[in-house]
Design an enzyme around this catalytic site. Structure first.
Site, PDB file in Angstrom:
ATOM      1  N   HIS A 193       9.211  -6.089   1.670  1.00  0.00           N
ATOM      2  CA  HIS A 193      10.508  -5.472   1.980  1.00  0.00           C
ATOM      3  C   HIS A 193      10.353  -4.067   2.573  1.00  0.00           C
ATOM      4  O   HIS A 193      10.845  -3.815   3.682  1.00  0.00           O
ATOM      5  CB  HIS A 193      11.403  -5.481   0.735  1.00  0.00           C
TER       6      HIS A 193
ATOM      7  N   HIS B 109      11.103   3.828   0.234  1.00  0.00           N
ATOM      8  CA  HIS B 109      12.522   3.985  -0.105  1.00  0.00           C
ATOM      9  C   HIS B 109      12.937   3.384  -1.451  1.00  0.00           C
ATOM     10  O   HIS B 109      13.904   3.826  -2.043  1.00  0.00           O
ATOM     11  CB  HIS B 109      13.425   3.457   1.014  1.00  0.00           C
TER      12      HIS B 109
ATOM     13  N   GLU C 109      13.713   4.316  -7.337  1.00  0.00           N
ATOM     14  CA  GLU C 109      14.655   3.496  -8.078  1.00  0.00           C
ATOM     15  C   GLU C 109      13.944   2.434  -8.922  1.00  0.00           C
ATOM     16  O   GLU C 109      14.307   2.209 -10.060  1.00  0.00           O
ATOM     17  CB  GLU C 109      15.624   2.847  -7.076  1.00  0.00           C
ATOM     18  N   ASP C 110      12.928   1.799  -8.354  1.00  0.00           N
ATOM     19  CA  ASP C 110      12.397   0.590  -8.979  1.00  0.00           C
ATOM     20  C   ASP C 110      10.993   0.720  -9.574  1.00  0.00           C
ATOM     21  O   ASP C 110      10.486  -0.230 -10.151  1.00  0.00           O
ATOM     22  CB  ASP C 110      12.349  -0.557  -7.940  1.00  0.00           C
TER      23      ASP C 110
HETATM   24 MN    MN Z   1      15.420  -1.622  -0.300  1.00  0.00          MN
END
Ligand code: MN
Length: 725
Positions: A61, A85, A89-90
């Site tokens: 991704h 990016h 967050e992850d």
């Molecule tokens: Mn993404």
């Protein structure tokens, strides 16, 4: 398919980091390869072991997003941010470590994308969608953040099939309402078209599949027809000496679908499945070719658009016309220069042209008239690789967007407070607001709101607006509503005061108030005073804008006039707890003036204030001299004590400066059964002490008792009642 039919849009296949680096170097030979490989390594390590819904490694991704960013010819920091990016967050990667390794620029980009990712689009109304788009634009301080977010969304849409249906619907809907229009606004036509087609596929699968099938069967026939038109155009151009490329251009599915919906027509009635695009070298040639086409076929009235003379807000330029073609069918033409074509295809990306040292072309930057409204250039373009860093949002700098608890977006001006938000939702909510919860935390009404805040207004049925709110409110709407409320309240009070004042005066002259209030005479006085009703006259009387004498003199017969000319209103005052009311009238607001603090026993005067009822002053109050110029608003009043209550009085005591004086003086006041509510002590150069007290007394007799007690204290030199200070 003939090579003359161009297939849009470009699709980025699964990319490797080497592919990405090769693509960047093709348009920006100065690009630093090293940092890209490091970003790749960090991303690969962070996402290690993670998989997407489709089962493929998660790393695919960010790589795909980076590849889309190279399609947009983005700079190196943007592509680095594209690779990273999803790490904040992850994964376990922190903002700090990104800043340390890749610098603040990349960190801000990643952070911005993460921030926008957290906005949840909940409401589907058209106006709400527009507010969301503006919110995203205003929250991204750097236009590159939006382009990275768009690349992210495009890849997620391309791989949407792996998700469960409710999630597909939500993401597709959000994309159609928010992100496709954003791509359009940034002039990236191919991305807008691809996003829209993908949305249609998931939101209206039957319509989409039937369109794909119909276009496939009709396209061959349509192409033959289009080629016959293209051949005619080419031959005629040669005759007139124009050089140009002529291309057939299949319309995207969503374009056909929305045309069918908009015009309520069947697929068979959509003739311009393929438009014809003519790309030439100069503006003059564009208009020349247009004239040539209009002389070949009859133009359809109302379908000619000159976007060269008047470009679209996203800088799109082209001539559009629809003509009635050789078989009586509509054929759409777009005529533009090569440069205009590049802008139309690449949008904003068309403008970052990498010159020899990677610097942006100044001439190109001038083209950005719309973007310059949208963004504010920082002219410091010395750092080659970070020239895009300089683009900042400007258009919305005076505006903020906040959420209601239901997820609606409200547009407010910068500096707005929860009061503005409350009035923006509903006037009743504004009038009743007592506080707010900002992002779940209790906050005062004067708190400043910022874009992205969720604001819940706390209301109470007993709350009413106050004049202080005017200082807190920022939006014209809130200010107007607060003023409106205060005006109505003041009118109510003034009407009451005016009525009572006139009533008393009429009784004194043995006239019936009930009859006078209904009389034509009062209406006449009102209209002679430039007022529209007797009610307005009474309000003006209450405000003190019209004098009592002016009204009464015209109501009285001649003889009575002479006798009672300079008479003043006599009334009595009864005390009621802390407040005071005119005897027999409970609903007029009466206040004891704070400047002189009159107490029963003092000689007093009433002053009709503007909208705040009757204010009671002592006759020797220094303010009376100032109030005196408005004689008509002064009324004589008197005390009428029925019920014991205390009132504050200021007194000053001068004593020798010795130990224990304050204690002894205070004890004396207490001995006189008076309460001390405030005390201040100063000493003078000549060895004296001055005590300023506020004591609560019943009346002047009580006050005299207090003075007497104080004067018994040894060392007390002087006692005095003070009026001001
Ligand atoms: Mn993404």
């Amino acid at each position: 398919m003939d090579s003359q039919i161009v297939k849009q849009p470009p699709v980025s296949p699964a990319a490797s980091i080497d592919d990405i680096i090769r693509k960047i170097q093709a348009y920006n030979p100065q690009a630093s390869v090293d940092v890209l490989r490091r970003a790749y390594d960090v991303s690969a390590k962070a996402h290690e072991g993670q998989t997407r819904q489709s089962g493929e490694p998660y790393l695919f991704h960010p790589l795909a997003v980076a590849a889309i960013l190279t399609d947009l010819k983005m700079d190196v920091p943007s592509i680095v941010a594209g690779l990273l990016h999803d790490t904040i967050e992850d994964t376990l990667v922190s903002r700090e470590s990104i800043e340390q390794e890749f610098g603040p620029d990349v960190m801000r980009l990643v952070d911005g994308v993460t921030k926008i990712g957290k906005i949840r689009f909940k409401s589907y109304e058209e106006k709400q969608a527009e507010n969301f788009r503006k919110m995203i634009l205003s929250m991204a301080e750097d236009i590159r953040v939006i382009l990275i977010k768009l690349a992210d969304r495009l890849h997620n849409m391309r791989t949407l099939g792996a998700l469960k249906e409710p999630k597909q619907q939500r993401i597709a809907r959000e994309t159609l309402e928010i992100y496709a229009p954003l791509a359009n606004r940034l002039g990236i036509g191919w991305m807008k078209n691809e996003l829209e087609d993908l949305c249609l596929r998931y939101l209206k699968p039957e319509a989409y599949n039937s369109l794909v099938a119909k276009v496939a069967t009709q396209l061959a026939e349509r192409e033959r027809y289009v080629h016959s038109v293209i051949d005619t155009v080419k031959a005629t151009m040669e005759q007139y000496g124009f050089t140009a490329r002529v291309l057939g251009r299949p319309k995207h599915f969503y374009g056909i679908y929305s045309k069918m919906e908009r015009r309520e027509i069947a697929f068979e009635e959509v003739y311009d499945l393929i438009g014809i695009r003519i790309i030439t070298d100069t503006k003059i040639a564009c208009y020349g070719i247009l004239g040539m086409i209009h002389s070949l076929w009859k133009p359809v009235p109302g379908r000619f658009k000159d976007y060269i003379g008047v470009p679209k807000s996203n800088l799109y330029q082209s001539l559009h016309t629809t003509v009635i073609g050789p078989q009586g069918e509509h054929v759409e033409f777009q005529i533009r220069t090569e440069e205009m074509n590049r802008v139309a295809e690449e949008g904003i990306a068309a403008h970052w042209r990498y010159k020899e040292h990677g610097q942006i072309d100044e001439k190109d930057s001038k083209l950005f008239s719309w973007l310059r409204q949208l963004v504010e250039w920082q002219q410091d373009l010395t750092d080659n690789r970070q020239f895009l860093n300089s683009i900042k949002m400007d258009l919305f700098s005076d505006v903020i967007y906040v959420f209601t608890p239901k997820g609606d977006v409200i547009e407010l001006v910068k500096g707005s407070t929860p009061i503005d938000m409350a009035y923006a939702v509903h006037t009743e909510i504004g009038n009743r607001c007592t506080g707010a919860k900002i992002n779940g935390k209790i906050a005062p009404l004067k708190s400043l709101l910022k874009s992205g805040d969720t604001v819940e207004i706390v209301t109470s049925p007993s709350q009413v607006p106050t004049k202080d709110w005017l200082k807190i409110a920022k939006t014209p709407k809130a200010k107007a509503r607060i003023k409106h409320w205060i005006n109505i309240e003041e009118r109510k009070q003034s009407l009451e005061i005016g009525k009572r004042l006139l009533e008393r005066e009429l009784r004194r002259h043995h006239l019936s108030p009930a009859e006078v209030f209904k009389s034509e005479a009062l209406v006449k006085i009102a209209s002679d005073s430039g007022l529209s009703s007797s009610e307005d006259l009474l309000i003006a009387l209450g405000y003190g804008r019209v004098s009592l004498n002016h009204v009464i003199n015209r109501l009285l017969p001649e003889p009575a006039l002479k006798e009672g000319l300079k008479d003043k209103l006599l009334t009595s005052i009864g005390r009621q707890g802390q407040g005071v009311t005119i005897k027999g009238v409970n609903d007029i607001m009466i206040t004891l003036a704070k400047c002189c603090n009159p107490v029963p026993g003092d000689k007093i005067l009433g002053f009709i204030t503007r909208g705040r009822g009757l204010s009671i002053h002592a006759v020797d109050c220094p303010n009376i001299d100032e109030l005196d110029y408005d004689r008509d608003r002064l009324v004589e009043v008197d005390w009428d004590v029925k019920q014991a209550a205390t009132h504050p009085v200021k007194i000053s005591v001068v004593t020798m400066d010795r130990p224990g004086m304050l204690a002894k003086t205070s004890a004396a006041i207490t001995a006189a059964e008076a309460n001390i509510s405030h005390a201040e002590i100063t000493t003078t150069d000549d060895k004296k002490a001055v005590f300023n007290f506020v004591v609560d007394v019943l009346d002047t007799a009580h006050l005299a008792k207090v003075f007497k007690q104080i004067e018994r204290v040894e060392g007390v030199i002087q006692t005095r009642r003070t009026r001001r200070g």
